[in-house]
Design a protein around this motif. Structure first.
Motif, PDB file in Angstrom:
ATOM      1  N   UNK A 369       0.876  -1.386   0.102  1.00  0.00           N
ATOM      2  CA  UNK A 369       0.015   0.103  -0.106  1.00  0.00           C
ATOM      3  C   UNK A 369       0.749   1.267   0.162  1.00  0.00           C
ATOM      4  N   UNK A 370       1.936   1.014   0.179  1.00  0.00           N
ATOM      5  CA  UNK A 370       3.118   2.323   0.259  1.00  0.00           C
ATOM      6  C   UNK A 370       2.599   3.436   0.994  1.00  0.00           C
ATOM      7  N   UNK A 371       2.223   3.011   2.167  1.00  0.00           N
ATOM      8  CA  UNK A 371       1.911   4.073   2.994  1.00  0.00           C
ATOM      9  C   UNK A 371       3.003   4.660   3.820  1.00  0.00           C
ATOM     10  N   UNK A 372       3.196   5.975   3.886  1.00  0.00           N
ATOM     11  CA  UNK A 372       4.386   6.666   4.466  1.00  0.00           C
ATOM     12  C   UNK A 372       4.560   6.578   6.213  1.00  0.00           C
ATOM     13  N   UNK A 373       4.493   5.339   6.749  1.00  0.00           N
ATOM     14  CA  UNK A 373       4.701   5.217   8.148  1.00  0.00           C
ATOM     15  C   UNK A 373       6.392   5.210   8.195  1.00  0.00           C
ATOM     16  N   UNK A 374       6.632   5.567   9.572  1.00  0.00           N
ATOM     17  CA  UNK A 374       7.973   5.565   9.981  1.00  0.00           C
ATOM     18  C   UNK A 374       8.207   4.258  10.860  1.00  0.00           C
ATOM     19  N   UNK A 375       9.198   3.506  10.672  1.00  0.00           N
ATOM     20  CA  UNK A 375       9.492   2.392  11.438  1.00  0.00           C
ATOM     21  C   UNK A 375      10.812   2.213  12.143  1.00  0.00           C
ATOM     22  N   UNK A 376      10.997   2.445  13.466  1.00  0.00           N
ATOM     23  CA  UNK A 376      12.257   2.267  14.253  1.00  0.00           C
ATOM     24  C   UNK A 376      12.439   0.843  14.503  1.00  0.00           C
ATOM     25  N   UNK A 402      11.900  -6.608   0.918  1.00  0.00           N
ATOM     26  CA  UNK A 402      10.528  -6.492   0.590  1.00  0.00           C
ATOM     27  C   UNK A 402      10.556  -5.075  -0.075  1.00  0.00           C
ATOM     28  N   UNK A 403       9.480  -5.343  -1.237  1.00  0.00           N
ATOM     29  CA  UNK A 403       9.723  -4.179  -2.185  1.00  0.00           C
ATOM     30  C   UNK A 403       8.986  -2.974  -1.669  1.00  0.00           C
ATOM     31  N   UNK A 404       9.538  -1.988  -2.072  1.00  0.00           N
ATOM     32  CA  UNK A 404       8.828  -0.398  -1.672  1.00  0.00           C
ATOM     33  C   UNK A 404       9.400  -0.153  -0.231  1.00  0.00           C
ATOM     34  N   UNK A 405       9.836  -0.845   0.623  1.00  0.00           N
ATOM     35  CA  UNK A 405      10.363  -0.419   1.904  1.00  0.00           C
ATOM     36  C   UNK A 405      11.538   0.254   1.599  1.00  0.00           C
ATOM     37  N   UNK A 406      11.648   1.434   2.240  1.00  0.00           N
ATOM     38  CA  UNK A 406      13.135   2.090   2.219  1.00  0.00           C
ATOM     39  C   UNK A 406      13.590   1.748   3.564  1.00  0.00           C
ATOM     40  N   UNK A 427       5.691  12.129   2.491  1.00  0.00           N
ATOM     41  CA  UNK A 427       4.706  11.002   2.388  1.00  0.00           C
ATOM     42  C   UNK A 427       4.581  10.399   1.218  1.00  0.00           C
ATOM     43  N   UNK A 428       5.658   9.700   0.910  1.00  0.00           N
ATOM     44  CA  UNK A 428       5.957   9.028  -0.280  1.00  0.00           C
ATOM     45  C   UNK A 428       6.143   7.444   0.172  1.00  0.00           C
ATOM     46  N   UNK A 429       6.887   7.240   0.988  1.00  0.00           N
ATOM     47  CA  UNK A 429       7.478   6.010   1.110  1.00  0.00           C
ATOM     48  C   UNK A 429       7.418   5.433   2.317  1.00  0.00           C
ATOM     49  N   UNK A 450      17.346  15.616   3.567  1.00  0.00           N
ATOM     50  CA  UNK A 450      16.428  14.903   2.717  1.00  0.00           C
ATOM     51  C   UNK A 450      16.856  13.564   2.091  1.00  0.00           C
ATOM     52  N   UNK A 451      16.174  12.623   2.244  1.00  0.00           N
ATOM     53  CA  UNK A 451      16.468  11.282   1.732  1.00  0.00           C
ATOM     54  C   UNK A 451      15.606  10.930   0.811  1.00  0.00           C
ATOM     55  N   UNK A 452      14.732  11.832   0.027  1.00  0.00           N
ATOM     56  CA  UNK A 452      13.843  11.096  -0.641  1.00  0.00           C
ATOM     57  C   UNK A 452      14.581  10.742  -2.242  1.00  0.00           C
TER      58      UNK A 452
END
Lengths: 581, 581
Positions: A369-376, A402-406, A427-429, A450-452
């Protein structure tokens, strides 16, 4: 001492109730002795002393099989199964682990350290017993905190349909590590307050029989209950109301603080307090500032808030912007995905070892779903926790494919917070950040904000012939290795901070080919499925030689990090030795 | 047709009850039209027509947000949200997916295809709503089958503690794909039979409010219930009793068969039946024979029995040696681990896409404990299922980097069954087997019976200069590539069947160096974190060139396998082209 004559639970059977009470006192002395000197899980063990005695008095271990959930409450069990030396004799502390361990005793059936697994594992023993037409008792010991975990609930549902002997002891001390969260706990409270008699009963609604023991630290009450259910022909829950930390006032009064303890002074209850900077409290401080400035920033944590600096005080400061899901990692990932979908800024945090619970949620709920949550991701390192069940060295293969995860690997304090800030505001990744775990390392260099522009590696030192790609926590090893190689060879190597675990900087890697013959990769995790192997694959058909350095794929246990590093050739000297020919 | 005038749910609001009933008829016609010609999920959609109409009549989508679990029941929703063309116009069938999809409509919020996620995702939307001080209704639609999944139960527990609007519609058709399993389902039955009034109520014990609708396929009853809960200020479950397959007698009568259907004849209810050999039924046949010979052999399956040939008839044959855990993949892995620990011979089976739920259980419950259970991984291939939520191309990075697991890749029918037989009978290793997915390929060559000498690759053709390591389902591509290269270059390449995904045959790989310059690896899955990259790493510092072929790390959706293979250079011609220079 009574314990001197107990080499197995069989030796308990002839003791009087008074002697059993004395035995409880001796066990607590053993706990004090080990925990004051070595540290370990305090509250769970002190609360479960009487229940352990009663279990072993009534049941016949190892024929009857007791499976401990998390197994951080199994110290008394260890003392009654021939391992009292591990508590009373300081020279032998290290011979026993802090968790159940079949290598130590025939009374332990599984190596366990994650929550919510005991009912499932016990169901398997019961199924096998039935297939083999045997008839022993199978007992799962589950804490109330573990009850909210998906695996435990799945297993209770399964157990509720079975038609043979199965006993779940619910050790309800009204606490997880921190306070419990979830609707189930309202029901447990009702059950405690109604002496197990209220109409609504989660266990009955799962199809299990049920009895309640209010005096969960009273040996006769417990023995009576266990005798009632011994050899029962169907699944039943024995809900016992225990006091976490029972027998030590400071622990009874501050249950969260005394869930686990470092070595401490028994008289004063004091522990060495470090005022040194640490990433847990710095992270909380940073997030609290973000929350104050933006009411849509939230921190979501499955039951380990203090490990991210969210002490009780900080939780109160955060108010509704702090969300403890209880032990429910899967749910928590889907939760933050949806929160991000609706435009808020959720940050999720747990340990590398516990994020293992969430592969499917990371993939399906979040990344598809490519939702831009942040995981620590905390303690993701060879310097993280070192029990076999709590290793932090597998998250790179787990998550980075896993695809799409940064997935980002900061190399110092400033870079970590810059990445965290960027991730919260973008709000992209879907972004995960591997929290540093090698001490607080500051930089005076300017840090990118900026890491986009994904997968751009950073050259921190230009050199030639040899390039070192030093990921995250191993960047400092990369610096040392670069210096050492320069010293030894007179040639300055190129040093690179890859920053992105999840993608290749193909342009830079292609450019490197022109002036470099050897590429060294360094990563703080197992090599298999990790970062370096992708670099090796990239250069597979070129003349460039690639040397991957990291950890071997294996389950380490109670290791010394320095030794592990050395065994894996992770010192500048060894690296130079390996690549120079 | 009423549907012609419905471009969004807003257009429903002025219809009379009679018109709504007609609309249900039209929707079923749309379902018939698509499903007879294209196939898809039948029972879930036919059973949820009236509830969908009532939901959209009462609530205001997309402001109010409906999140579908699995979303295999969302076809009626698609017809009411501007996508009727995807059902009535054959030329436009492929424009809509079989699952909810935000790319198609603002009324869909997530791409969903796995079970048990809706409550979590809806909780996230509700949390975000509350943080933003908004006030729409959030509705999760959950099937009874999905209720047993850990993520759903974790989420219900979480929801039970919240204090704002949250509505769970439990679509209870008394069926999972096959019959339900677990104690929870006894409670659902009690609730249905007592018109929602029995004392024991799982939802109330989770802290949620509750109402029951017996006539779950009656529009006025549903509308009344939904109106009652609209804008409610706390979490509530609306338990609706629906008929799976409602409106088509054959489906009402054989719910398992009509959960999903291939194209069929509406008049006769006939579908093309293939009598060709297939791995599902062959696996069941094989396991039933093992079970008959040994009462400790068991097959454990989380809710997808028919996909392993365990039809109703075969389940009955297996008796207590067949165990359906219901949707509870995590529990199922711990269960088989413990069964193996106690000396029985459990075989677990599910799809590559669903085993994603179990990383932590594979690691902690199974592999740390080294219990010798057998796992079958189905549709693990580019030729597996092709929806974005059901891909079978990620299991190699997921599973093969877990220590102690032996992951095997058979290359033909005989090798598959030899591996399965060996795995069931051995008692040393946790073993997973990647079931073949490229058609039934037989061999007349003798097949090895014992695989306990780990990581020994098999040379099937001796050659020189070029060696091809062709894993599992891509072995036949390896054969073709070897032939093609020989044709083109006049030089016979070496062809190798690696068999073991989880380890390197270092002796053989070292030997290859002497007479080979180029190594080609082929694997039926994504390259990242996979098999080939380990080979590239092994040869990283040698002059041998390595070319990894496999799939790009990406979420594919409704793809054509041939096209994907071509895009990834996975034809003999492309491979030769890529490596010849």
């Amino acid at each position: 001492m009574l314990l001197d004559n107990i080499s197995s639970p069989a030796d308990l059977k002839n003791l009087s109730f008074d002697q059993l009470v004395s035995l409880a006192g001796e066990i607590r002395e053993g706990l004090f002795n080990r925990l004051t000197k070595k540290g370990g899980h305090f509250g769970p063990n002190f609360g479960f002393v009487e229940a352990t005695i009663a279990l072993h008095f009534v049941f016949d271990s190892p024929k009857d099989k007791i499976v401990f959930d998390v197994s951080h409450q199994c110290y008394p069990h260890k003392m009654l199964t021939g391992r009292a030396y591990g508590f009373f004799d300081e020279t032998q502390f290290s011979k026993i682990s802090g968790y159940s361990n079949p290598d130590e005793s025939e009374h332990d059936f599984f190596k366990v350290g994650h929550t919510s697994t005991a009912v499932s594992l016990a169901c398997g023993l019961a199924k096998a017993r039935d297939l083999k037409c045997q008839n022993e008792n199978i007992i799962a010991v589950l804490g109330d905190g573990s009850l909210s975990g998906g695996e435990a609930l799945e297993a209770l549902d399964f157990a509720g349909e079975q038609n043979s002997n199965f006993i779940v002891v619910l050790n309800d001390n009204d606490m997880s590590i921190a306070e419990n969260h979830g609707g189930i706990y309202k029901n447990l409270k009702e059950l405690r307050e109604s002496n197990g008699k209220c109409a609504s009963n989660i266990f009955k609604s799962f199809g299990l029989d049920y009895i309640y023991v209010d005096k969960g630290n009273d040996i006769p009450s417990l023995i009576e209950a266990f005798q009632k259910v011994k050899n029962i022909d169907h699944p039943i829950v024995v809900h016992i109301n225990t006091l976490k930390g029972c027998g030590y006032k400071p622990a009874e009064e501050n249950k969260e603080l005394w869930h686990w303890t470092a070595p401490f002074n028994r008289q004063t209850a004091e522990r060495p307090v470090s005022n040194a900077e640490n990433y847990n409290s710095m992270t909380a401080e940073f997030l609290l500032k973000k929350m104050a400035a933006d009411s849509t920033v939230a921190f979501v944590c499955p039951a380990v808030p203090a490990n991210f600096g969210f002490t009780k005080q900080n939780r109160e400061k955060a108010g509704k912007q702090f969300i403890d899901t209880g032990i429910a990692e899967e749910h928590a990932i889907a939760l933050v995905s949806a929160m991000a979908k609706k435009g808020t800024k959720p940050v999720f945090g747990t340990h590398s070892s516990f994020i293992q619970r969430t592969y499917d949620q990371l993939s399906q709920d979040l990344c598809i779903n490519k939702n831009p949550a942040t995981l620590l991701v905390n303690t993701a390192s060879v310097w993280g926790m070192n029990d076999i069940t709590h290793l932090g060295i597998f998250d790179i293969p787990l998550m980075s494919n896993i695809p799409e995860l940064v997935y980002l690997a900061p190399t110092n304090c400033e870079e970590y917070f810059a990445m965290l800030d960027w991730s919260i505001e973008q709000n992209k990744f879907p972004v995960a950040i591997r929290m540093p775990c090698n001490g607080i390392i500051h930089t005076t260099e300017p840090v990118q904000k900026d890491y986009s522009d994904l997968n751009k590696y950073k050259i921190t030192q230009n050199g030639s012939k040899i390039a070192i790609l030093a990921l995250g926590d191993f960047f400092q090893l990369g610096e040392k290795t670069a210096d050492y190689i320069e010293q030894q060879s007179g040639q300055k190597p190129t040093l690179i901070n890859p920053r992105y675990i999840t993608g290749l900087d193909k342009e830079l890697l292609t450019e490197l080919k022109k002036t470099h013959e050897k590429i060294i990769t360094l990563e703080d995790g197992i090599l298999d499925g990790g970062f370096g192997q992708k670099i090796a694959s990239f250069y597979g058909s070129s003349p460039v030689k690639v040397y991957n350095f990291g950890l071997k794929k294996e389950f380490l246990d109670r290791y010394n990090a320095q030794e592990v590093l050395k065994n894996n050739h992770l010192t500048p000297e060894q690296i130079w030795q390996d690549i120079k020919n």
